[in-house]
Design a protein around this motif. Sequence first.
Motif, PDB file in Angstrom:
ATOM      1  N   SER A  30       9.011 -12.123  -3.478  1.00  0.00           N
ATOM      2  CA  SER A  30       9.410 -12.102  -2.070  1.00  0.00           C
ATOM      3  C   SER A  30       9.162 -10.707  -1.525  1.00  0.00           C
ATOM      4  O   SER A  30       9.037  -9.740  -2.284  1.00  0.00           O
ATOM      5  CB  SER A  30      10.887 -12.492  -1.897  1.00  0.00           C
ATOM      6  N   SER A  31       9.088 -10.610  -0.194  1.00  0.00           N
ATOM      7  CA  SER A  31       8.834  -9.313   0.433  1.00  0.00           C
ATOM      8  C   SER A  31       9.358  -9.337   1.855  1.00  0.00           C
ATOM      9  O   SER A  31       9.689 -10.393   2.405  1.00  0.00           O
ATOM     10  CB  SER A  31       7.334  -8.984   0.430  1.00  0.00           C
ATOM     11  N   ASP A  32       9.408  -8.154   2.454  1.00  0.00           N
ATOM     12  CA  ASP A  32       9.870  -8.048   3.835  1.00  0.00           C
ATOM     13  C   ASP A  32       9.301  -6.774   4.441  1.00  0.00           C
ATOM     14  O   ASP A  32       9.152  -5.758   3.751  1.00  0.00           O
ATOM     15  CB  ASP A  32      11.401  -8.013   3.893  1.00  0.00           C
ATOM     16  N   VAL A  33       8.964  -6.845   5.716  1.00  0.00           N
ATOM     17  CA  VAL A  33       8.508  -5.677   6.469  1.00  0.00           C
ATOM     18  C   VAL A  33       9.369  -5.560   7.710  1.00  0.00           C
ATOM     19  O   VAL A  33       9.471  -6.508   8.496  1.00  0.00           O
ATOM     20  CB  VAL A  33       7.020  -5.797   6.862  1.00  0.00           C
ATOM     21  N   ASP A  34      10.011  -4.418   7.873  1.00  0.00           N
ATOM     22  CA  ASP A  34      10.857  -4.161   9.035  1.00  0.00           C
ATOM     23  C   ASP A  34      10.439  -2.819   9.617  1.00  0.00           C
ATOM     24  O   ASP A  34      10.927  -1.772   9.198  1.00  0.00           O
ATOM     25  CB  ASP A  34      12.330  -4.155   8.629  1.00  0.00           C
ATOM     26  N   GLY A  35       9.501  -2.860  10.556  1.00  0.00           N
ATOM     27  CA  GLY A  35       8.968  -1.615  11.097  1.00  0.00           C
ATOM     28  C   GLY A  35       8.191  -0.870  10.032  1.00  0.00           C
ATOM     29  O   GLY A  35       7.226  -1.381   9.462  1.00  0.00           O
ATOM     30  N   ASP A  36       8.621   0.343   9.723  1.00  0.00           N
ATOM     31  CA  ASP A  36       7.948   1.153   8.708  1.00  0.00           C
ATOM     32  C   ASP A  36       8.532   0.947   7.311  1.00  0.00           C
ATOM     33  O   ASP A  36       8.063   1.564   6.353  1.00  0.00           O
ATOM     34  CB  ASP A  36       8.044   2.643   9.073  1.00  0.00           C
ATOM     35  N   TYR A  37       9.564   0.113   7.201  1.00  0.00           N
ATOM     36  CA  TYR A  37      10.181  -0.132   5.897  1.00  0.00           C
ATOM     37  C   TYR A  37       9.590  -1.381   5.253  1.00  0.00           C
ATOM     38  O   TYR A  37       9.434  -2.417   5.907  1.00  0.00           O
ATOM     39  CB  TYR A  37      11.699  -0.277   6.029  1.00  0.00           C
ATOM     40  N   VAL A  38       9.280  -1.267   3.963  1.00  0.00           N
ATOM     41  CA  VAL A  38       8.671  -2.361   3.205  1.00  0.00           C
ATOM     42  C   VAL A  38       9.497  -2.609   1.950  1.00  0.00           C
ATOM     43  O   VAL A  38       9.957  -1.663   1.297  1.00  0.00           O
ATOM     44  CB  VAL A  38       7.219  -2.017   2.818  1.00  0.00           C
TER      45      VAL A  38
END
Length: 255
Positions: free
Chosen positions: A208-216
């Motif tokens: 699983s993964s997630d991208v929130d703006g500049d946070y990965v």
Amino acid sequence: MLQARKVAKGADGKAEVVGRFLQMHHRAKFLSCPNGSALENTVIHEEAPLRLANLTFVWMAPQMDLGDIQFVASILLDGGMKYKIFQSQPLSLNIYPVSTKDCAVVKSCFRYCTGYSGSDCQAHTARYTAAMEFTAAKTGVKFTLGGLLADEEGYLAIGFSRDGHQMTNADISVCYRSAEGEVGVEHYLLDNIDYMPDLHLAELQLESSDVDGDYVWCTFSRPIKGKDSAVLDLSEPTYYFYFLGQKERHGHLLT
């Protein structure tokens, strides 16, 4: 008034207020309602003849899964004689940023912040966070790596070696962000610090993964013991190394 509430009501029929507001409009103020576990769990506006619109608030979710929540806004109308309630759609928990609640209890954690450390270094603001815990069968380790990857081709990595100086035969797992914005994982084997790492024969699978703006953020698992010495045995005493940096065009890692 604005709150985040659990969708499922308690035994007393009351809705539990969850989370905490961190930032608000300068014409608003915080309240700490008693039917919530955190301080500053409610926002209200000043008593002033204002026509407010397009307001922005920053809210921090609780560290544990409390089930679905929804935001509820109560707006006074007709000089306070009546009010109207607006509710968001139910929202499910996003597992990222990773919770640090069970660190040093059921999982191992590492956090790196710039400018401050200790308890002030939280996962949602850390430059780099790593969490490790056993898989359900306890035959493997689940890794969650996350942090600030503002640049294209940026990466976060964790490495293991029995050599704490030259990193001989270091086993390195990488979470990266591609130029197209995709998140992936790769597995490398490092001869020693005098050479670039090479791709490992045993591939990692992104769970699983997630991208929130500049946070990965990314999560993957690997076995504790590899077959035929293909993967470093993590049950043996091992040095841990943490990396962040950018990839070269040819895929090599630059720390």
